[in-house]
Design a protein around this motif. Structure first.
Motif, mmCIF file in Angstrom:
data_model
loop_
_atom_site.group_PDB
_atom_site.id
_atom_site.type_symbol
_atom_site.label_atom_id
_atom_site.label_comp_id
_atom_site.label_asym_id
_atom_site.label_seq_id
_atom_site.Cartn_x
_atom_site.Cartn_y
_atom_site.Cartn_z
ATOM 1 N N ILE A 93 46.243 53.079 44.025
ATOM 2 C CA ILE A 93 46.590 51.720 43.036
ATOM 3 C C ILE A 93 45.296 50.747 43.086
ATOM 4 N N GLU A 94 44.239 51.071 44.303
ATOM 5 C CA GLU A 94 43.023 50.329 44.283
ATOM 6 C C GLU A 94 42.049 50.687 43.169
ATOM 7 N N THR A 95 42.353 52.047 43.012
ATOM 8 C CA THR A 95 41.128 52.619 42.026
ATOM 9 C C THR A 95 41.563 52.350 40.745
ATOM 10 N N ASP A 96 43.146 52.166 40.457
ATOM 11 C CA ASP A 96 43.673 51.942 39.102
ATOM 12 C C ASP A 96 43.026 50.468 38.804
ATOM 13 N N ILE A 97 43.278 49.480 39.820
ATOM 14 C CA ILE A 97 42.965 48.165 39.141
ATOM 15 C C ILE A 97 41.572 48.039 39.173
ATOM 16 N N ALA A 98 40.659 48.648 39.752
ATOM 17 C CA ALA A 98 39.111 48.638 39.703
ATOM 18 C C ALA A 98 38.755 49.189 38.332
ATOM 19 N N LYS A 99 39.158 50.489 38.070
ATOM 20 C CA LYS A 99 38.812 50.959 36.781
ATOM 21 C C LYS A 99 39.328 49.739 35.592
ATOM 22 N N LEU A 100 40.520 49.379 35.834
ATOM 23 C CA LEU A 100 41.001 48.359 34.611
ATOM 24 C C LEU A 100 39.903 47.309 34.429
ATOM 25 N N ALA A 101 39.561 46.641 35.720
ATOM 26 C CA ALA A 101 38.828 45.589 35.817
ATOM 27 C C ALA A 101 37.332 45.820 35.332
ATOM 28 N N ILE A 102 36.822 47.040 35.413
ATOM 29 C CA ILE A 102 35.533 47.262 35.191
ATOM 30 C C ILE A 102 35.786 47.539 33.600
ATOM 31 N N SER A 103 36.775 47.825 33.074
ATOM 32 C CA SER A 103 36.823 48.356 31.667
ATOM 33 C C SER A 103 36.896 46.930 30.980
ATOM 34 N N MET A 104 37.310 45.945 31.517
ATOM 35 C CA MET A 104 37.556 44.700 30.797
ATOM 36 C C MET A 104 36.090 43.789 30.883
ATOM 37 N N VAL A 105 35.573 43.952 31.943
ATOM 38 C CA VAL A 105 34.253 42.959 32.461
ATOM 39 C C VAL A 105 33.029 43.585 31.912
ATOM 40 N N PRO A 106 32.214 42.908 31.107
ATOM 41 C CA PRO A 106 30.913 43.411 30.677
ATOM 42 C C PRO A 106 30.089 43.630 31.995
ATOM 43 N N GLY A 107 29.006 44.885 32.099
ATOM 44 C CA GLY A 107 28.061 45.088 32.774
ATOM 45 C C GLY A 107 28.370 45.166 34.303
ATOM 46 N N MET A 242 37.594 31.113 38.481
ATOM 47 C CA MET A 242 38.271 30.168 37.620
ATOM 48 C C MET A 242 38.382 30.944 36.299
ATOM 49 N N THR A 243 37.141 31.265 35.629
ATOM 50 C CA THR A 243 36.906 31.680 34.240
ATOM 51 C C THR A 243 37.480 33.235 34.006
ATOM 52 N N GLY A 244 37.404 34.041 34.971
ATOM 53 C CA GLY A 244 37.585 35.457 34.965
ATOM 54 C C GLY A 244 39.010 35.494 34.328
ATOM 55 N N PHE A 245 38.991 36.651 33.251
ATOM 56 C CA PHE A 245 40.364 36.739 32.659
ATOM 57 C C PHE A 245 41.100 35.504 32.210
ATOM 58 N N ARG A 246 40.412 34.646 32.309
ATOM 59 C CA ARG A 246 41.261 33.182 31.597
ATOM 60 C C ARG A 246 40.388 32.784 30.344
ATOM 61 N N LEU A 247 39.023 32.910 30.156
ATOM 62 C CA LEU A 247 38.494 32.286 29.050
ATOM 63 C C LEU A 247 38.435 33.653 28.132
ATOM 64 N N ALA A 248 38.488 34.706 28.601
ATOM 65 C CA ALA A 248 38.479 36.049 27.533
ATOM 66 C C ALA A 248 38.826 37.029 28.587
ATOM 67 N N LYS A 249 38.975 38.395 28.068
ATOM 68 C CA LYS A 249 39.251 39.407 28.936
ATOM 69 C C LYS A 249 37.995 39.820 29.760
ATOM 70 N N GLY A 251 36.018 37.365 30.467
ATOM 71 C CA GLY A 251 35.643 36.028 31.184
ATOM 72 C C GLY A 251 34.425 35.496 30.285
ATOM 73 N N ALA A 252 33.690 34.573 31.141
ATOM 74 C CA ALA A 252 32.535 33.664 30.640
ATOM 75 C C ALA A 252 31.474 34.739 29.901
ATOM 76 N N GLN A 253 31.456 35.622 30.630
ATOM 77 C CA GLN A 253 30.071 36.610 30.374
ATOM 78 C C GLN A 253 30.465 36.995 28.798
ATOM 79 N N GLU A 254 31.706 37.582 28.748
ATOM 80 C CA GLU A 254 31.953 37.932 27.230
ATOM 81 C C GLU A 254 31.738 36.574 26.346
ATOM 82 N N LEU A 255 32.457 35.672 26.817
ATOM 83 C CA LEU A 255 32.634 34.398 25.837
ATOM 84 C C LEU A 255 31.235 34.013 25.510
ATOM 85 N N LYS A 256 30.229 33.750 26.446
ATOM 86 C CA LYS A 256 29.133 33.250 26.418
ATOM 87 C C LYS A 256 27.936 34.218 26.090
#
Ligand code: KE4
Length: 428
Positions: A93-107, A242-249, A251-256
């Motif tokens: 499950i650690e690999t599963d959530i890591a893969k999902l987070a990496i797919s959602m967050v830029p860079g 605070m902003t991660g997965f809250r301001l956008a999938k 986060g702030a990296q995507e939004l800004k």
């Protein structure tokens, strides 16, 4: 409202826990009165130990973005618990959530899970120092990155609420490596870089500040930091606890649209269980033990129960294309309602908002940094806080915090909140 049982429980708690709380900001020190003890929560509502229902605008300081006791999160935790709660060994499950987070967050190429936002930010700074072989970091007055020594220098949140920004116990040796800058003041950061040529390992910042109330970056500020870091081979750390997965999938990296070198997470990523994380591109993350020299570890890091809660939360967020639009619309609706109510009663105030983060400041001038945030009238805030509480509305017990909007809030809840603000404003 009555607080008989909460107050009785608070007396007991203070006998065995310092200040009766396990985190200072919960103690109502900034607003006075006894803290409220929660018996249970569901959706947008808290039920306190005196059986009263409150509309919750803290949501555990951010994690409960989908509302309390979200059915799929709860069942994921229950299912996982029956298979054992912690092994100290790798699990799928650690690999599963890591893969999902990496797919959602830029860079980001890799992510390491820890147990709190503090641990994530502390580890990110150590990694940046190890990677750059430099000692100094720049942080911003009023930003809070958890309670690790290097950060308790003019921190925000609870640290500033107590008006004792530099905590005892932080050594001169540590403090000297933390340089303090002014949020939204690029010239000031430039001066600090010039005064410390090739010595700065990292700039760590809340890309949208939430620990001096909500303070969005002014146009060009984050982009300017990115350039200053590039020009000095300094790493840019976005504290997105605070902003991660809250301001956008993403986060702030995507939004800004600004890419940090290291990003830290907490709160939402754990779905209400203790999870923090930090992530970066391979070149940086491969410096981490056991493959690199920078040490970092944790008995309960990647704990299967916490991973189950976090994975379910991120999956819900990732699959709901309308979530952030709904959150934005609800927060804008609340913003307008509060503003109209306070204006109607000629209450001097300013409201800062970005996405589902919002804060009310009883200040005349715009709140753009720690200094202007500190000009807010705390007595008015105290009355505002307790007035709302009397109406069954629970906001952060400090002017240096942000309200966290949850998708579980209905427009009826928002209307009730606006009516309460109107009633309180009349008495201010
Ligand atoms: P924790 O160690 O509390 O999980 O995360 C520290 C942290 C790091 N970075 C940011 C941007 C944060 O907002 C936080 C924690 N936020 C505070 C509330 N503003 C937590 C509440 C508390 O201290 O109890």
């Amino acid at each position: 409202m009555i607080y008989k049982r909460s107050s009785a429980l608070f007396v007991e708690a203070q006998k065995v826990i310092p200040g009766g709380v396990n985190s200072p900001v919960r103690a109502f020190k900034a607003v006075g009165g006894d803290p409220i003890f929660v018996r249970k929560a569901k959706g947008a509502y808290l039920y306190d130990e005196d059986g009263q229902q409150l509309i919750d605008y803290i949501n555990s300081w951010g994690p409960m973005i989908l509302g309390h006791a979200h059915p799929s999160v709860v069942s994921a935790i229950v299912d996982k618990a029956q298979k054992g709660t912690s092994f100290g060994m790798p699990t799928e499950i650690e690999t599963d959530i890591a893969k999902l987070a990496i797919s959602m967050v830029p860079g980001i190429d890799k992510i390491r899970f820890v147990n709190s936002g503090t641990e994530a930010c502390m580890s990110a700074v150590r990694l940046a120092r190890g990677y750059t072989k430099r000692d100094k970091i720049i942080k911003f007055a009023g930003c809070y990155h958890g309670h690790s020594d290097s950060f308790l220098i003019q921190a925000g949140s609870g640290a500033v609420t107590f008006g004792a920004p530099n905590s005892p116990g932080v050594t001169e040796g540590t403090a000297k490596d933390t340089l303090l800058a002014t949020y939204n003041d690029l010239e000031n950061v430039k001066d600090i870089f010039e005064a410390n040529p090739n010595e700065i390992a990292a700039v760590i910042i809340e890309p949208v500040a939430g620990n001096m109330g909500c303070i969005p970056p002014i146009a060009g500020f984050l982009e300017g930091l990115r350039k200053l870091c590039d020009d000095s081979d300094t790493l840019l750390i976005f504290d997105e606890v605070m902003t991660g997965f809250r301001l956008a999938k993403g986060g702030a990296q995507e939004l800004k649209g600004v890419q940090a070198d290291i990003v830290t997470f907490g709160k939402v990523i754990g779905g209400g269980l203790p999870v923090g994380a930090f992530a970066a591109r391979d070149a940086i993350m491969n410096h981490l033990a056991p493959i690199g020299p920078v040490y970092q570890a944790g008995t309960l890091s990647g704990n299967p129960l916490a991973m189950a809660a976090g994975l379910t939360m991120l999956t819900e967020i990732n699959n709901d294309a309308q979530l952030f639009k709904r959150l934005e619309e609800k927060t804008a609706y609340l913003h307008e309602g509060i503003q109209n109510a306070l204006d109607k009663h000629s209450i001097v105030h300013t409201i800062n908002r970005l996405g589902s983060m919002i804060s009310v400041h009883f200040a005349k001038e715009a709140v753009v940094d720690f200094k202007t945030a500190a000009k807010g009238d705390n007595d008015t805030f105290k009355k505002f806080f307790h007035g709302l509480l009397e109406e069954g509305i629970y906001i952060a017990p400090s002017a240096y915090e942000t309200w966290f909007i949850t998708d579980a809030l209905t427009y009826d809840d928002l209307d009730k909140t606006i009516i309460a603000v109107d009633k309180v404003a009349k008495q201010l």
